[in-house]
Design an enzyme around this catalytic site. Structure first.
Site, PDB file in Angstrom:
ATOM      1  N   SER A 115     -27.251  16.359  47.661  1.00  0.00           N
ATOM      2  CA  SER A 115     -27.429  14.964  48.094  1.00  0.00           C
ATOM      3  C   SER A 115     -27.200  13.938  46.984  1.00  0.00           C
ATOM      4  CB  SER A 115     -28.822  14.764  48.694  1.00  0.00           C
ATOM      5  OG  SER A 115     -29.807  14.786  47.688  1.00  0.00           O
TER       6      SER A 115
ATOM      7  N   LYS B  12     -33.827  11.255  44.499  1.00  0.00           N
ATOM      8  CA  LYS B  12     -32.944  10.239  45.062  1.00  0.00           C
ATOM      9  C   LYS B  12     -33.006   8.987  44.191  1.00  0.00           C
ATOM     10  CE  LYS B  12     -32.172  12.382  49.125  1.00  0.00           C
ATOM     11  NZ  LYS B  12     -32.339  13.739  48.668  1.00  0.00           N
TER      12      LYS B  12
END
Length: 190
Positions: free
Chosen positions: A113, A150
């Protein structure tokens, strides 16, 4: 002075080979001294320079000089150019990568990701333990009971964790978010 540098290089080579510091007897063999007193004086000089250290019991300890890597310059990642090798300095990766040694640790990356941010599966990330982050920093966080890495974004009171891969949607915490670390560097071995 050159003899002192040569002796130190031999001690560093021993440490790298055996993964431990040499004893005074082993240092005597490395530098071909017959006298333990001469070895003691050599060690004291290296301690005074900060190249060696001792613990409370007098055992020798490696210092940052054991982990330095020569810094030879820059390389162009565009069109080729003539290369000249020049020793600019030496650098300790520990000093370069981590500022807060007690709060710094490594994590292995799983998942893709963050691939567009250059963080790939199998990479190691060097993170610094912190419970706050600035918008735009890559964080390790617990979101609604799940762990993730993230990019942290805060707009007004809204917090979003953004992936760096179009296959994944942004994460907006439903209940709670807890920042535990901020990514400081990525380490990839080829």
């Amino acid at each position: 002075m050159p003899a002192l540098v040569s002796a130190f290089e031999k001690i560093v080579a021993f440490h790298r080979r055996h993964k431990r510091m040499p004893s005074y007897q082993e240092i005597a063999q490395l530098v071909r001294y017959r006298s333990k007193n001469a070895v003691w004086k050599l060690v004291q000089q290296l301690i005074a320079q900060g190249r060696l250290a001792q613990d409370a019991k007098g055992r020798l300890l490696p210092t940052k000089y054991f982990h330095e890597i020569p810094w030879l310059g820059s390389v162009i990642a565009g069109y080729p150019s003539p290369a000249e090798e020049e020793l600019l300095d030496t650098m300790s990766l520990e000093d370069y990568l981590g500022h807060n040694k007690d709060a710094t640790y490594l994590l292995r990356v799983t998942g893709d990701s963050m691939s567009e941010a250059g963080i790939l599966p199998g990479d190691l990330v060097l993170v610094e333990r912190r419970d706050t982050a600035r918008s735009g920093e890559i964080v390790v966080a617990e979101v609604d009971g799940e762990w993730t890495m993230k990019t942290y974004r805060k707009r007004g009171r809204t917090v979003t964790l953004e992936p760096a891969n179009k296959k994944y949607p942004p994460i907006v915490p439903k209940e709670a978010i807890r920042i535990v670390a901020v990514v400081k560097a990525v380490i990839r071995k080829y």
